[in-house]
Design a protein around this motif. Structure first.
Motif, PDB file in Angstrom:
ATOM      1  N   ASN A   1       0.799  -1.218   0.000  1.00  0.00           N
ATOM      2  CA  ASN A   1       0.000   0.000   0.000  1.00  0.00           C
ATOM      3  C   ASN A   1       0.833   1.270   0.000  1.00  0.00           C
ATOM      4  O   ASN A   1       0.432   2.280   0.542  1.00  0.00           O
TER       5      ASN A   1
ATOM      6  N   ASP B   1      -1.211  10.128  -1.047  1.00  0.00           N
ATOM      7  CA  ASP B   1      -1.578   9.518   0.234  1.00  0.00           C
ATOM      8  C   ASP B   1      -0.387   8.808   0.865  1.00  0.00           C
ATOM      9  O   ASP B   1      -0.249   8.782   2.087  1.00  0.00           O
TER      10      ASP B   1
ATOM     11  N   LEU C   1     -11.207  11.688  -5.254  1.00  0.00           N
ATOM     12  CA  LEU C   1     -12.013  11.069  -4.197  1.00  0.00           C
ATOM     13  C   LEU C   1     -11.190  10.020  -3.465  1.00  0.00           C
ATOM     14  O   LEU C   1     -11.132   9.981  -2.231  1.00  0.00           O
ATOM     15  N   ARG C   2     -10.499   9.194  -4.258  1.00  0.00           N
ATOM     16  CA  ARG C   2      -9.682   8.132  -3.690  1.00  0.00           C
ATOM     17  C   ARG C   2      -8.613   8.706  -2.772  1.00  0.00           C
ATOM     18  O   ARG C   2      -8.396   8.232  -1.666  1.00  0.00           O
TER      19      ARG C   2
ATOM     20  N   VAL D   1     -10.262  10.455   0.457  1.00  0.00           N
ATOM     21  CA  VAL D   1     -10.759   9.440   1.391  1.00  0.00           C
ATOM     22  C   VAL D   1      -9.590   8.717   2.040  1.00  0.00           C
ATOM     23  O   VAL D   1      -9.550   8.499   3.252  1.00  0.00           O
ATOM     24  N   SER D   2      -8.596   8.388   1.213  1.00  0.00           N
ATOM     25  CA  SER D   2      -7.450   7.649   1.739  1.00  0.00           C
ATOM     26  C   SER D   2      -6.684   8.466   2.776  1.00  0.00           C
ATOM     27  O   SER D   2      -6.316   7.957   3.833  1.00  0.00           O
TER      28      SER D   2
ATOM     29  N   PHE E   1      -9.298   9.235   5.935  1.00  0.00           N
ATOM     30  CA  PHE E   1      -9.925   8.152   6.707  1.00  0.00           C
ATOM     31  C   PHE E   1      -9.081   6.891   6.810  1.00  0.00           C
ATOM     32  O   PHE E   1      -9.397   6.006   7.575  1.00  0.00           O
ATOM     33  N   ILE E   2      -8.040   6.765   5.984  1.00  0.00           N
ATOM     34  CA  ILE E   2      -7.252   5.534   6.076  1.00  0.00           C
ATOM     35  C   ILE E   2      -5.879   5.815   6.673  1.00  0.00           C
ATOM     36  O   ILE E   2      -5.500   5.210   7.674  1.00  0.00           O
ATOM     37  N   GLN E   3      -5.152   6.767   6.073  1.00  0.00           N
ATOM     38  CA  GLN E   3      -3.771   6.998   6.522  1.00  0.00           C
ATOM     39  C   GLN E   3      -3.720   7.423   7.993  1.00  0.00           C
ATOM     40  O   GLN E   3      -2.769   7.105   8.691  1.00  0.00           O
TER      41      GLN E   3
ATOM     42  N   PHE F   1      -5.489   6.373  10.422  1.00  0.00           N
ATOM     43  CA  PHE F   1      -5.647   5.258  11.352  1.00  0.00           C
ATOM     44  C   PHE F   1      -4.588   4.174  11.155  1.00  0.00           C
ATOM     45  O   PHE F   1      -4.545   3.210  11.896  1.00  0.00           O
TER      46      PHE F   1
END
Lengths: 239, 117
Positions: free
Chosen positions: A167, A173, A212-213, A216-217, A220-222, A224
């Motif tokens: 990833n 991101d 968007l990707r 969001v990444s 909301f992802i990186q 956490f």
């Protein structure tokens, strides 16, 4: 110091010769490798005919996969730095030295930024760039003025990470995630050209989805993800 | 929509988010593929917090109850996802086929060369 210029190429028959010939002629001090990402045109044949240093992927992996192959090459051959360099002629080789210098000061990722010193224009095209900048700023408290620039230099410990991580892709991101992990990221002012021939793979819906990707990444992802443990910078191990 | 259903939806969405984040940190799923689930979970949370949205859609489409709309909506989204997954699987299979054929053919040359030596 050894720098590898990674040139991912997908259907770049019209540009590849001009771009690589210029690198070979004007910048013989740097190594380069072309990563042909399963092009449907004769990009690979042109590279073979001209005798370029070529990684020829048999199927299309996308930019992230192609770039990662280049990073694996850099890791395997012991390069200290790697730079992503577009095959379509948007990046200018005269800035490579400037970016490399900044990276040698102990930075992990140096972004060739169109807006480090200059103001970002207020256009619809830059809206995405602004949103991504904003998302990075909210989550890392760092101002990255040109997150979508594809011209980035990576240090040795970044090369080792990017070469194998599922990833980590050469996208904003991952830059945010690396900042969070404690990597040093800086920006250097560069200029870029418009692509001269061929078509960009980014059309309007794709650009929207990309944004968007990314947003969001980053939001909301990186945030956490637990930070990756970085190797101490220092004398490189001779393995 | 009953309050219980709304709470169940929110809990399920949060669990879905946590599960995806765990899989990402384990490097078991690519972020590109996780985006669908994360955005989907957010949409469900928003629908649960603002049940006016499905009610409004019901009136628009002439559906009797919001729950029915929710079913239709989810089935539709899943069908679209399934459609794209089918295409992805096909592409993956042909890529694997191409790769193994190329690998085998390239190695055939190697063996011939070794035999000649």
């Amino acid at each position: 110091m050894k720098l590898l210029i990674i040139v991912p190429a997908y259907n770049e028959r019209e540009n590849i010769e001009r771009v690589i010939d210029q690198l070979i002629q004007d910048y013989p001090q740097y190594s380069y490798v072309v990563v042909n990402d399963g092009s449907k045109d004769d990009t690979a044949q042109i590279c073979r005919r001209k005798g370029y240093n070529l990684i020829d992927l048999p199927v299309n992996l996308g930019l992230a996969g192609g770039f990662q192959a280049g990073m694996q090459y850099a890791e395997k051959h012991g390069f200290d730095y790697a730079i992503q360099y577009d095959a379509d002629g948007q990046h200018r080789a005269e800035y490579i030295g400037k970016l490399l210098e900044e990276c040698e000061k102990g930075n992990d990722i140096v972004i060739g930024s169109r807006f480090a010193e200059k103001k970002k224009p207020l256009s619809l095209r830059m809206l995405g760039s602004r949103l991504i900048s904003g998302a990075i700023r909210i989550t890392t408290f760092r101002k990255i003025k040109d997150p979508t620039s594809g011209m980035r230099v990576y240090s040795r410990r970044m090369i080792e990470l990017f070469a194998h991580h599922t990833n980590l892709s050469p996208e904003p991101d991952s830059v945010a995630y690396m900042i969070k992990s404690g990597a040093k990221v800086s920006e250097v002012q560069v200029e870029m050209d418009e692509r001269i021939a061929g078509v960009s793979y980014l059309n309007a819906p794709k650009a929207m989805f990309y944004m968007l990707r990314m947003v969001v990444s980053i939001l909301f992802i990186q945030v956490f993800r637990s930070p990756v443990r970085l190797k101490e910078p220092g004398p490189k191990d001779e393995t | 929509m009953s309050d219980t259903l709304r709470i169940v939806l929110i809990v399920a969405s949060v669990l879905c988010l946590l599960f995806m984040l765990r899989k990402i940190s384990q490097s078991k799923v690519r972020i590109d593929d996780a985006i669908f689930w994360i955005v989907g979970a957010f949409v469900l949370v928003i629908i649960s917090i603002f049940p006016q949205i499905p009610s409004w859609c019901c009136d628009l489409l002439g559906i009797q109850t919001p729950v029915n709309f929710l079913f239709l909506f989810m089935i539709f989204i899943l069908l679209v996802k399934l459609f794209y997954m089918t295409i992805r699987v096909s592409q993956l299979e042909s890529k694997v086929k191409e790769l193994s054929q190329r690998y085998a053919l390239d190695h055939m040359d190697d063996e011939v060369k070794q035999d000649e030596k």
